[in-house]
Design an enzyme around this catalytic site. Structure first.
Site, PDB file in Angstrom:
ATOM      1  NE  ARG A  56       5.983  -0.278  10.113  1.00  0.00           N
ATOM      2  CZ  ARG A  56       4.622  -0.248   9.614  1.00  0.00           C
ATOM      3  NH1 ARG A  56       4.406   0.171   8.228  1.00  0.00           N
ATOM      4  NH2 ARG A  56       3.644  -0.927  10.098  1.00  0.00           N
ATOM      5  NE  ARG A  89       1.962  -4.745  11.177  1.00  0.00           N
ATOM      6  CZ  ARG A  89       3.168  -4.388  10.624  1.00  0.00           C
ATOM      7  NH1 ARG A  89       4.349  -5.240  10.963  1.00  0.00           N
ATOM      8  NH2 ARG A  89       3.222  -3.899   9.301  1.00  0.00           N
ATOM      9  CE  LYS A 139      -2.387  -0.927   3.696  1.00  0.00           C
ATOM     10  NZ  LYS A 139      -1.492  -2.372   4.319  1.00  0.00           N
ATOM     11  NE  ARG A 192      -4.289  -1.224   9.645  1.00  0.00           N
ATOM     12  CZ  ARG A 192      -3.400  -0.732   9.387  1.00  0.00           C
ATOM     13  NH1 ARG A 192      -3.342   0.724   9.259  1.00  0.00           N
ATOM     14  NH2 ARG A 192      -2.134  -1.334   9.138  1.00  0.00           N
ATOM     15  NE  ARG A 233       7.348  -2.511   5.919  1.00  0.00           N
ATOM     16  CZ  ARG A 233       6.077  -2.731   5.802  1.00  0.00           C
ATOM     17  NH1 ARG A 233       5.320  -2.341   4.760  1.00  0.00           N
ATOM     18  NH2 ARG A 233       5.222  -2.805   7.053  1.00  0.00           N
TER      19      ARG A 233
HETATM   20  P1  AMP Z   1       0.844   0.726   9.118  1.00  0.00           P
HETATM   21  O1  AMP Z   1       1.781   1.621   8.934  1.00  0.00           O
HETATM   22  O2  AMP Z   1      -0.423   1.182   8.196  1.00  0.00           O
HETATM   23  O3  AMP Z   1       0.980  -0.746   8.761  1.00  0.00           O
HETATM   24  O4  AMP Z   1       0.195   1.093  10.609  1.00  0.00           O
HETATM   25  C1  AMP Z   1       1.144   0.646  11.485  1.00  0.00           C
HETATM   26  C2  AMP Z   1       0.310   0.457  12.852  1.00  0.00           C
HETATM   27  O5  AMP Z   1      -0.450   1.707  13.247  1.00  0.00           O
HETATM   28  C3  AMP Z   1      -0.741  -0.730  12.726  1.00  0.00           C
HETATM   29  O6  AMP Z   1      -0.325  -2.046  13.228  1.00  0.00           O
HETATM   30  C4  AMP Z   1      -1.729  -0.102  14.031  1.00  0.00           C
HETATM   31  O7  AMP Z   1      -1.138  -0.297  15.188  1.00  0.00           O
HETATM   32  C5  AMP Z   1      -1.708   1.406  13.812  1.00  0.00           C
HETATM   33  N1  AMP Z   1      -2.762   1.831  12.806  1.00  0.00           N
HETATM   34  C6  AMP Z   1      -2.440   2.619  11.726  1.00  0.00           C
HETATM   35  N2  AMP Z   1      -3.635   2.870  10.894  1.00  0.00           N
HETATM   36  C7  AMP Z   1      -4.712   2.377  11.731  1.00  0.00           C
HETATM   37  C8  AMP Z   1      -5.863   2.363  11.711  1.00  0.00           C
HETATM   38  N3  AMP Z   1      -6.653   2.812  10.601  1.00  0.00           N
HETATM   39  N4  AMP Z   1      -6.731   1.938  12.788  1.00  0.00           N
HETATM   40  C9  AMP Z   1      -5.982   1.411  13.811  1.00  0.00           C
HETATM   41  N5  AMP Z   1      -4.903   1.631  13.943  1.00  0.00           N
HETATM   42  C10 AMP Z   1      -3.978   1.754  12.918  1.00  0.00           C
END
Ligand code: AMP
Length: 217
Positions: free
Chosen positions: A161, A172, A14, A88, A127
């Site tokens: 990360r 996740r 994404k 999400r 990554r």
């Molecule tokens: P990402 O970078 O999109 O993989 O997000 C990293 C982490 O941020 C996720 O594993 C969640 O802990 C939190 N997070 C990001 N976006 C959301 C969302 N829309 N709803 C809830 N938690 C989120």
């Protein structure tokens, strides 16, 4: 004005595809993950509150992420938004619909990036990203040309990360299947869902996404 959601499990690509759309189409990427990481780095109260939840791989509360998106939609001017990692959950999807409608806008397409689970582990554990410009790399499939230096901006601040490890990834993925995958049905029902093959090469995935976008009015 064109608004799209990139929907898919962690590691589906994404962020990589959102960055390409920013570059090629001048759209604005709204990544709740990036916003939450920025809040952590700058040490805000909210950032401190969510840190542990994020590192474990769980979702932070709807209230927090909806608040972040609401703020961005109020303040950022754009000819189109790419929602990356948001919504999400079903309540987040409802909230997004309401927020867009309030601004006289709508959602044009939800691109579902389909990827096998086995591929995700390999993608996530290899990554790393540039801490300055955000370019995304991978140990085997897309390493930097010069070891330790970002191809795009020359920074040596390359980072992994905290949640890109196998334990967090397992959580996740569970969160994705339990709370996010129902959005596939939700958007299918609305007639907004466009599934694509997320396992293809980066440029092929990108042309599928551009194909979807070009068919919107
Ligand atoms: P990402 O970078 O999109 O993989 O997000 C990293 C982490 O941020 C996720 O594993 C969640 O802990 C939190 N997070 C990001 N976006 C959301 C969302 N829309 N709803 C809830 N938690 C989120």
């Amino acid at each position: 004005m064109l608004n799209i959601i990139l929907l898919g499990p962690p590691g589906a690509g994404k962020g990589t595809q959102a960055r390409k759309l920013v570059e090629e189409r001048g759209m604005v990427q709204l990544s709740t993950g990036d916003m939450l990481r920025a809040a952590r780095t700058s040490g805000t109260e909210m950032g401190k509150k969510v840190a542990e939840v994020m590192d474990k791989g769980q979702l932070v509360t709807d209230e927090i992420v909806i608040g972040l998106i609401e703020e961005q939609l109020k303040t950022v001017k754009a000819n189109g938004f790419i929602f990356d990692g948001f919504p999400r959950t079903l309540p987040q999807a409802d909230a997004l619909g309401r927020l867009l409608a309030r601004n006289g806008q709508k959602l044009n397409a939800v691109v579902e990036m389909r990827v096998d689970d086995e591929a995700l582990v390999a993608r996530i554990t290899g990554r790393y990203t540039c801490g300055e410009c955000g370019e995304v790399y991978h140990d085997t499939t897309k390493p930097t040309k010069v070891d330790g230096t970002c191809d795009e901006c020359g920074s040596t601040n390359l980072k992994r990360r905290a949640d890109d490890n196998e334990d967090s990834l397992r959580t996740r993925l569970m969160e994705y299947y339990k709370k996010t995958s129902p959005l596939i049905g939700y958007y299918y029902h609305q007639g907004d869902l466009f599934p694509i093959d997320g396992l293809a090469e980066i440029d092929k995935v990108s042309s599928q996404i551009n194909g979807v976008i070009d068919h919107q009015n």
